[in-house]
Enzyme design. Structure first.
Site, mmCIF file in Angstrom:
data_model
loop_
_atom_site.group_PDB
_atom_site.id
_atom_site.type_symbol
_atom_site.label_atom_id
_atom_site.label_comp_id
_atom_site.label_asym_id
_atom_site.label_seq_id
_atom_site.Cartn_x
_atom_site.Cartn_y
_atom_site.Cartn_z
ATOM 1 C CG ASP A 1 -2.059 1.056 1.167
ATOM 2 O OD1 ASP A 1 -2.035 1.993 0.053
ATOM 3 O OD2 ASP A 1 -3.198 0.838 1.705
HETATM 4 C C1 BGC Z 1 -4.977 3.448 -0.085
HETATM 5 C C2 BGC Z 1 -5.164 2.494 -1.247
HETATM 6 C C3 BGC Z 1 -4.835 3.231 -2.324
HETATM 7 C C4 BGC Z 1 -3.512 3.804 -2.347
HETATM 8 C C5 BGC Z 1 -3.116 4.766 -3.519
HETATM 9 C C6 BGC Z 1 -3.792 4.362 0.099
HETATM 10 O O1 BGC Z 1 -3.896 5.193 1.020
HETATM 11 O O2 BGC Z 1 -5.023 2.480 1.290
HETATM 12 O O3 BGC Z 1 -6.458 1.928 -1.203
HETATM 13 O O4 BGC Z 1 -4.907 2.300 -3.552
HETATM 14 O O5 BGC Z 1 -3.770 4.862 -1.061
HETATM 15 O O6 BGC Z 1 -3.964 5.905 -3.498
#
Ligand code: BGC
Length: 719
Positions: free
Chosen positions: A227
């Site tokens: 993530d």
């Molecule tokens: C989220 C993800 C997301 C990523 C990119 C993170 O804060 O948990 O679900 O895809 O950011 O934006």
């Protein structure tokens, strides 16, 4: 050349710095992607762009179809429609030059307060797995890599970047892992790890769950991506099985924001809860080189990371130039498609089909000529979604008022009644993002006149029907404080209901909410976050052009009755540990176990038609057939649900019933169909920490019904 040979040949030509460019994110020169791998031009490996997800495409500065929230897609109980939505999102990602979509989110809805429930699918793993698989299949049909997220046991936003989920093996296996397993079985190309820890180990360092379970046991051969800023370490993560670090570069301004705050006092800067440290980047850069040189990470691991990324690039036509040819018009799906009529239609279809009719005393569907008062603090803006990385900006959207005005044949009056409910967004919490100055052109930006409760009551009194639109406001990175609707909306509904006995409430929420006035109103619809089609979808269901065929993917109950209520250990956790002490008893499993009546049970939802069920029969191993008849004089769509009740086994505490399968059918007036549901072995199994999946000998009862609490016919199965 066979694919594998091709990839080995490409890999053999890459230098180590070139390999690193395929496992660590970089800055997208075009600035549209959420995550970017620069590729290796000399070796014919093009750049690779990853983009959010999951309610549509969030390419920076671009508009795209704003689909309903994932929970609405799930409420359709229709994996085929999910597939269509996935395919549309895949085509839009392709049209916007993206290669991987950061969707779907399949985390189980454990806590009703979770700020991201709207991005997830269900409190039940079989249901989440089936809808998730449909989305994945669709996305990848457009030659875009789907990314199932967030692996695993990421079920709350509070302390999401630090909290440890303390969960036993059986509970993980029976509830939280299965939707990811279904995604792998559906051929998902990528898995994103969660920010949290599980039993003390950060998910990106979790060798047992990432390396052993996901990769070895399940045979996942795509790439595992962190993530964003969610890679915990270099050595631990590389050896655990992480393949790609995202975004790989610090957020612009993040270091300055962190430093400037600490300039005046000596205290260390603390990132707001739920926001990862956005300066944390480059762990799969030089530190990985050093770890390989020192022998802490085997060099073969880097090759494996690269092989996995190249494998997906190759699978979806990124390595042989076929993709580039497609962009010149060779194939519709590959070339992509943006904001087309068919995508608008799919968005509207999902929004209408996912709408759940919670209660109806007969006021719905509305008569075409009824005079309608449209009331609510946000009737002049579409409810696109919740806040955070899933925010999608549409080209076209329909407000509740506009949708009803274009469908109604009677008079339409409007009143806000109470002050507007403001949306909340993760982006407002980021210390390095400036004032949010973007406007999406919706009416939300128009200053409202002073709302007046009296005006709302007057409008309701003068109309045949009062339709009150209410909403909650949720976002990634924050959980809700309460399940009550925010602001003065409950007062508004009560005042309107006291004036007009034909009061219909249309709820837009990211998950369960409390509806204290529900017995005082004539009908309640749950529309979730309907996306750009908002008002059109609402009108289609209100006037009966579409049957409200959504069913609840989550149990609605008073706040104090959920298994996490009143136990800080369980939620939001104590000392950064959240204990899943309720084991497998979440959602309907909990309410069944407690013999407690929820407000609305899992699987619940009325139709405008009436369905009669015949006797279920076993017709094969293990197929259950049941005749279902539409006894009404109008068409309708029914969701036939199969639950399995296990025999009792000494010393094993099992849920009373568990969803084993479901099937949605469209039936004309008077039409009857025999619906067959095939149950797999897992439907009868429990996970035994010593012996793994186990089917106990005994008589099981297959229950077929309209919801988990409305069983119409049962049939025994001996195993
Ligand atoms: C989220 C993800 C997301 C990523 C990119 C993170 O804060 O948990 O679900 O895809 O950011 O934006």
């Amino acid at each position: 050349m066979a694919d594998d040979d091709h990839i080995e040949a490409v890999l053999a030509r890459l230098s180590r710095p070139q390999k690193l460019a395929l496992v660590r994110g970089a800055t997208d020169p075009e600035g549209t992607a959420t995550g970017y791998l620069s590729g290796v031009e000399e070796a014919g490996i093009p750049p690779f762009r990853l983009v959010d997800g999951p309610l549509g495409i969030r390419a920076e500065g671009q508009r795209a179809t704003a689909f309903p929230a994932s929970i609405a897609t799930a409420a359709t109980f229709d994996p085929d429609l999910a597939r269509q939505q996935g395919a549309a999102m895949g085509r839009e990602a392709a049209a916007l030059g993206q290669d991987a979509l950061l969707a779907p989110g399949v985390n189980i809805i454990r806590v009703p307060h979770c700020g991201r429930n709207f991005e997830y699918l269900s409190e039940d793993p079989v249901h989440a797995g089936a809808v998730g698989a449909g989305l994945i299949d669709g996305i990848q049909s457009a030659d875009v890599v789907a990314t199932v997220k967030h692996f695993v046991a990421n079920n709350q936003e509070t302390h999401r970047t630090t909290v440890s989920t303390e969960v036993d093996e059986r509970t993980l296996r029976e509830l939280y892992l299965p939707p990811f397993r279904s995604a792998v079985d559906a051929g998902v190309g990528s898995v994103m790890t969660a920010y949290n820890r599980v039993n003390g180990t950060h998910m990106s360092d979790h060798g047992r769950l990432v390396g052993d379970v996901l990769k070895s046991e399940w045979g996942f051969n795509g790439y595992v991506v962190s993530d964003w800023y969610g890679l915990e370490s270099t050595v631990g993560a590389a050896n655990a099985g992480m393949d790609v670090e995202m975004p790989g570069v610090a957020a612009p301004g993040a270091a300055e924001a962190a430093n400037s705050d600490t300039a005046d006092d000596a205290e260390e800067f603390e990132w707001p809860d739920g926001i990862p440290d956005a300066t944390r980047a480059g762990l799969f850069g030089d530190p990985l080189v050093e770890a390989i040189d020192s022998g802490e990470v085997p060099a073969e691991r880097l090759d494996d990371m690269v092989r996995r990324v190249l494998g997906q690039m190759d699978r979806f036509g990124r390595l042989d130039g076929s993709r580039t040819a497609a962009e010149d018009g060779a194939s519709d799906d590959q070339a992509g498609e943006l904001d087309s009529q068919r995508h608008r239609d799919i968005a509207a279809d999902v929004a209408a089909r996912g709408t759940v009719l919670l209660d109806n005393d007969g006021v719905l569907p509305l008569a075409d000529g009824a005079d309608v008062a449209v009331i609510g603090p946000n009737i002049d803006e579409p409810k696109l979604g919740g806040g955070g990385s899933s925010e999608t900006t549409p080209v076209h959207s329909v407000t509740p008022v506009a949708g009803i005005e274009s469908r109604a044949e009677g008079a339409v009056t409007t009143a806000f009644g109470v002050p507007q409910i403001e949306s909340v967004s993760l982006f407002d919490l980021l210390p390095f993002v400036g004032e949010d100055d973007d406007t999406d052109g919706t009416a939300a930006d128009i200053a409202q006149q002073d709302p007046s409760l009296d005006d709302a009551v007057d409008a309701a009194a003068a109309a045949d029907v009062a339709v009150v639109f209410v909403r909650d406001a949720t976002t990634e990175a924050r959980d809700r404080d309460s399940l009550a609707l925010p602001g003065q909306q409950d007062d508004l509904v009560s005042a309107v209901a006291a004036t007009n006995e034909n009061t219909v409430v249309v709820v837009r929420s990211g998950g369960p909410v409390e509806l204290p006035w529900r017995e005082d109103v004539a009908a309640v619809l749950e529309q979730w976050y309907p996306g750009q089609a908002d008002g059109d979808a609402a009108a289609a269901v209100l006037y009966g052009d579409r049957d409200p065929s959504g069913r609840l993917p989550v149990t609605f109950a008073p706040e104090g009755e959920y298994p996490t209520a009143g136990a800080e250990r369980r939620y939001p956790g104590v000392d950064d540990e959240v204990h899943y002490d309720e084991d497998v008893f979440i959602g309907y499993r909990h309410f069944d176990d407690e013999d407690a009546d929820p407000t609305y049970p899992f699987g619940h939802g009325h139709s405008y038609a009436t369905f009669e069920y015949g006797d279920a029969e076993i017709t094969g191993e293990w197929t259950v057939a049941v005749p279902v008849k539409n006894a009404a004089d109008r068409p309708g769509r029914e969701v036939i649900q199969a639950y399995v009740r296990p025999p009792s086994v000494d010393g094993v505490d099992r849920p009373r019933r568990e969803l084993a399968g479901f099937e949605a059918v469209q039936l004309d007036a008077d039409e009857q169909k025999t619906v067959a549901l095939t149950l797999d072995d897992l439907a009868f199994s429990r996970y035994d920490p010593n012996s793994g999946w186990t089917v106990d000998t005994g008589t099981y009862t297959v229950e077929i019904g309209r919801s988990s609490r409305d069983i119409r016919t049962t049939v025994p199965v001996d195993r």
